[in-house]
Design a protein around this motif. Structure first.
Motif, PDB file in Angstrom:
ATOM      1  N   TRP A 200      -5.183 -11.532 -34.972  1.00 39.62           N
ATOM      2  CA  TRP A 200      -6.375 -11.827 -34.181  1.00 39.62           C
ATOM      3  C   TRP A 200      -7.548 -12.321 -35.020  1.00 39.62           C
ATOM      4  CZ3 TRP A 200     -11.190  -9.789 -34.672  1.00 39.62           C
ATOM      5  CH2 TRP A 200     -11.353  -8.516 -35.228  1.00 39.62           C
ATOM      6  N   PRO A 201      -7.781 -11.794 -36.231  1.00 40.46           N
ATOM      7  CA  PRO A 201      -8.912 -12.338 -37.008  1.00 40.46           C
ATOM      8  C   PRO A 201      -8.740 -13.833 -37.314  1.00 40.46           C
ATOM      9  CG  PRO A 201      -8.236 -10.209 -37.893  1.00 40.46           C
ATOM     10  CD  PRO A 201      -7.175 -10.631 -36.929  1.00 40.46           C
ATOM     11  N   GLU A 202      -7.510 -14.266 -37.523  1.00 38.59           N
ATOM     12  CA  GLU A 202      -7.276 -15.687 -37.792  1.00 38.59           C
ATOM     13  C   GLU A 202      -7.629 -16.538 -36.578  1.00 38.59           C
ATOM     14  OE1 GLU A 202      -3.230 -16.158 -39.108  1.00 38.59           O
ATOM     15  OE2 GLU A 202      -3.355 -14.371 -40.388  1.00 38.59           O
ATOM     16  N   LYS A 203      -7.306 -16.034 -35.387  1.00 43.31           N
ATOM     17  CA  LYS A 203      -7.632 -16.774 -34.161  1.00 43.31           C
ATOM     18  C   LYS A 203      -9.142 -16.882 -33.978  1.00 43.31           C
ATOM     19  CE  LYS A 203      -3.326 -15.379 -31.917  1.00 43.31           C
ATOM     20  NZ  LYS A 203      -2.690 -14.599 -30.829  1.00 43.31           N
ATOM     21  N   PHE A 217     -21.078  -5.753 -31.135  1.00 40.01           N
ATOM     22  CA  PHE A 217     -21.330  -4.617 -30.251  1.00 40.01           C
ATOM     23  C   PHE A 217     -20.173  -3.637 -30.420  1.00 40.01           C
ATOM     24  CE2 PHE A 217     -23.611  -8.050 -27.963  1.00 40.01           C
ATOM     25  CZ  PHE A 217     -24.851  -7.451 -27.796  1.00 40.01           C
ATOM     26  N   ASP A 218     -20.397  -2.548 -31.137  1.00 36.09           N
ATOM     27  CA  ASP A 218     -19.289  -1.701 -31.577  1.00 36.09           C
ATOM     28  C   ASP A 218     -19.300  -0.329 -30.907  1.00 36.09           C
ATOM     29  OD1 ASP A 218     -17.213  -0.548 -32.924  1.00 36.09           O
ATOM     30  OD2 ASP A 218     -18.086  -0.736 -34.921  1.00 36.09           O
ATOM     31  N   GLY A 219     -18.416  -0.159 -29.937  1.00 39.79           N
ATOM     32  CA  GLY A 219     -18.235   1.151 -29.333  1.00 39.79           C
ATOM     33  C   GLY A 219     -16.867   1.712 -29.625  1.00 39.79           C
ATOM     34  N   VAL A 220     -16.174   1.118 -30.597  1.00 39.32           N
ATOM     35  CA  VAL A 220     -14.774   1.468 -30.851  1.00 39.32           C
ATOM     36  C   VAL A 220     -14.591   2.203 -32.166  1.00 39.32           C
ATOM     37  CG1 VAL A 220     -12.445   0.563 -31.147  1.00 39.32           C
ATOM     38  CG2 VAL A 220     -13.975  -0.472 -29.468  1.00 39.32           C
ATOM     39  N   GLY A 221     -15.100   1.639 -33.257  1.00 37.94           N
ATOM     40  CA  GLY A 221     -14.882   2.244 -34.567  1.00 37.94           C
ATOM     41  C   GLY A 221     -13.454   2.044 -35.032  1.00 37.94           C
ATOM     42  N   GLY A 222     -12.982   2.941 -35.883  1.00 31.32           N
ATOM     43  CA  GLY A 222     -11.626   2.849 -36.383  1.00 31.32           C
ATOM     44  C   GLY A 222     -11.395   1.601 -37.210  1.00 31.32           C
ATOM     45  N   THR A 225     -13.440  -1.927 -36.679  1.00 29.17           N
ATOM     46  CA  THR A 225     -14.802  -2.149 -37.160  1.00 29.17           C
ATOM     47  C   THR A 225     -14.869  -3.001 -38.425  1.00 29.17           C
ATOM     48  OG1 THR A 225     -15.744  -0.205 -36.080  1.00 29.17           O
ATOM     49  CG2 THR A 225     -16.864  -0.998 -38.045  1.00 29.17           C
ATOM     50  N   PRO A 226     -14.183  -2.652 -39.511  1.00 33.90           N
ATOM     51  CA  PRO A 226     -14.303  -3.498 -40.707  1.00 33.90           C
ATOM     52  C   PRO A 226     -13.804  -4.917 -40.488  1.00 33.90           C
ATOM     53  CG  PRO A 226     -12.596  -1.825 -40.992  1.00 33.90           C
ATOM     54  CD  PRO A 226     -13.364  -1.458 -39.766  1.00 33.90           C
ATOM     55  N   GLN A 227     -12.796  -5.095 -39.639  1.00 34.76           N
ATOM     56  CA  GLN A 227     -12.312  -6.443 -39.352  1.00 34.76           C
ATOM     57  C   GLN A 227     -13.366  -7.245 -38.600  1.00 34.76           C
ATOM     58  OE1 GLN A 227      -8.605  -4.860 -37.467  1.00 34.76           O
ATOM     59  NE2 GLN A 227      -7.574  -6.392 -38.716  1.00 34.76           N
ATOM     60  N   ALA A 228     -14.044  -6.598 -37.664  1.00 29.55           N
ATOM     61  CA  ALA A 228     -15.097  -7.289 -36.916  1.00 29.55           C
ATOM     62  C   ALA A 228     -16.297  -7.600 -37.799  1.00 29.55           C
ATOM     63  CB  ALA A 228     -15.525  -6.428 -35.728  1.00 29.55           C
ATOM     64  N   LEU A 229     -16.649  -6.660 -38.676  1.00 30.45           N
ATOM     65  CA  LEU A 229     -17.822  -6.868 -39.536  1.00 30.45           C
ATOM     66  C   LEU A 229     -17.624  -8.005 -40.520  1.00 30.45           C
ATOM     67  CD1 LEU A 229     -18.928  -3.199 -40.327  1.00 30.45           C
ATOM     68  CD2 LEU A 229     -19.806  -4.765 -38.596  1.00 30.45           C
ATOM     69  N   ALA A 230     -16.386  -8.341 -40.810  1.00 25.41           N
ATOM     70  CA  ALA A 230     -16.115  -9.451 -41.732  1.00 25.41           C
ATOM     71  C   ALA A 230     -16.644 -10.771 -41.200  1.00 25.41           C
ATOM     72  CB  ALA A 230     -14.613  -9.561 -41.985  1.00 25.41           C
ATOM     73  N   HIS A 254     -18.803  -3.414 -46.147  1.00 24.32           N
ATOM     74  CA  HIS A 254     -18.390  -4.606 -45.405  1.00 24.32           C
ATOM     75  C   HIS A 254     -19.563  -5.539 -45.097  1.00 24.32           C
ATOM     76  CE1 HIS A 254     -14.450  -2.806 -44.856  1.00 24.32           C
ATOM     77  NE2 HIS A 254     -15.037  -1.705 -44.421  1.00 24.32           N
ATOM     78  N   PHE A 255     -20.769  -5.134 -45.425  1.00 26.98           N
ATOM     79  CA  PHE A 255     -21.932  -5.921 -45.058  1.00 26.98           C
ATOM     80  C   PHE A 255     -22.285  -6.953 -46.122  1.00 26.98           C
ATOM     81  CE2 PHE A 255     -23.462  -2.103 -42.460  1.00 26.98           C
ATOM     82  CZ  PHE A 255     -22.985  -2.641 -41.285  1.00 26.98           C
TER      83      PHE A 255
END
Length: 326
Positions: A200-203, A217-222, A225-230, A254-255
């Protein structure tokens, strides 16, 4: 009346559908013939005996549920007669009692339900919608924004996608499984991807074509999160309002420079301001829905199937806000 009662903390099977005595409205209260009752993750925690954000666990047996919509059918002393027969919605606060055919609450907690909303949609906006309005106070959204929304098929995620699109932003929605991905796409996201797919990150990267996300918008964690923050670029926002997956992670590594993280909770109430910040956010949510700018997604269960609703919510087998209908 029929209601769901909890006699012992534990699994979902402990929720039983029973005949119980109807509550009576006290001074300043109304009794609502319930047409829809909201189910929240907090309800599942309380059912298991986890206190969480509540001041204390309720005494047992108890009728769970803190969000209801229906019609006012009885008035307590001192309540204006004009409320009788009105379609209303209310968040009961820390007082339980929503999983029932009748529920009592203070008239000061009640809002008239907008004509274009059914009871289940009104329940979604009084709870999930209120939280969404609180989160959005901190988001910078406009035509140049790129919003990444994990759990985009949930009650809050559905509304965040709509709001961000209304602001002109590019919206990337993440969801688990084909049905949820289809919901996110139909809800208006520019790209919807399955976070169970390791590619999914490649897409997302291919879709953005070198652009960075401006808000997550992060309500999930786990692990998500680091994949989204990238994807966040300089000046981006990480807005945290929960960690339903695997708990909160240390995200600092990750920031990139200039990214800000805000963990939202009581700060949402302080920012809303006014004599009743909670009511301020509820009114904003209902106003957005009444105007047709936000449309909640609702996953309905019969009241008698409250245990199934709890199991479905905890296993992420639902789309949108979970409600019980007597």
């Amino acid at each position: 009346m029929r209601a769901i009662r909890l006699h012992a903390f534990g699994p979902a099977e402990n929720l039983t559908h029973e005949e119980v005595e109807a509550p009576r409205p006290g001074p300043g209260q109304v009794r609502i013939a319930v047409e829809a009752a909201g189910v929240h993750l907090l309800d599942t925690a309380v059912r298991e005996g986890v206190q969480g954000p509540l001041p204390e666990l309720p005494a047992l047996p108890t009728i769970p549920g803190r969000e209801v919509a229906g019609t006012v059918e009885s008035l307590g002393e001192g309540v204006a007669a004009l409320w009788l027969g009105k379609r209303v919605v209310a968040h009961l606060g820390f007082a339980p009692g929503g999983y029932a055919e009748l529920a009592v609450t203070d008239v000061d907690r009640v809002h008239e339900t907008p004509a274009n909303l059914d009871a289940a949609q009104a329940v979604a906006m009084i709870g999930t919608g209120r939280t969404t309005m609180g989160i959005l106070q901190f988001a910078r959204l406009g035509p140049d924004s790129v919003a990444l929304v994990p759990a985009a098929a949930g009650g809050i995620g559905t509304l965040l996608v709509q709001y961000a699109k209304n602001a002109g932003a590019t919206v990337i929605g993440l969801a688990g499984g084909p049905e949820k991905v289809a919901h996110v796409q139909a809800n208006g996201a520019d790209l919807a991807v399955d976070y169970n797919d390791p590619t999914w990150p490649e897409k997302v990267r291919a879709h953005l074509g070198g652009r960075h996300a401006t808000v997550v918008f992060d309500g999930v964690g786990g692990d998500i999160t680091p994949q989204a923050l990238a994807f966040l670029g300089p000046g981006g926002q990480h807005l945290v309002f929960g960690w339903s997956a695997q708990g909160r992670q240390d995200t600092t590594r990750h920031f990139v420079e200039g990214v800000s993280e805000q963990v939202l909770g009581p700060v949402m109430m302080r920012k809303a301001g006014g004599p009743s910040p909670v009511r301020t956010l509820e009114l904003r949510a209902l106003t957005e829905a009444a105007a047709g700018r936000l449309t909640p997604a609702v996953h309905r269960f019969p009241l008698a199937e409250a245990a199934a609703a709890h199991r479905a919510l905890q296993t992420r087998a639902t789309i949108g806000k979970v409600v019980l209908e007597p």
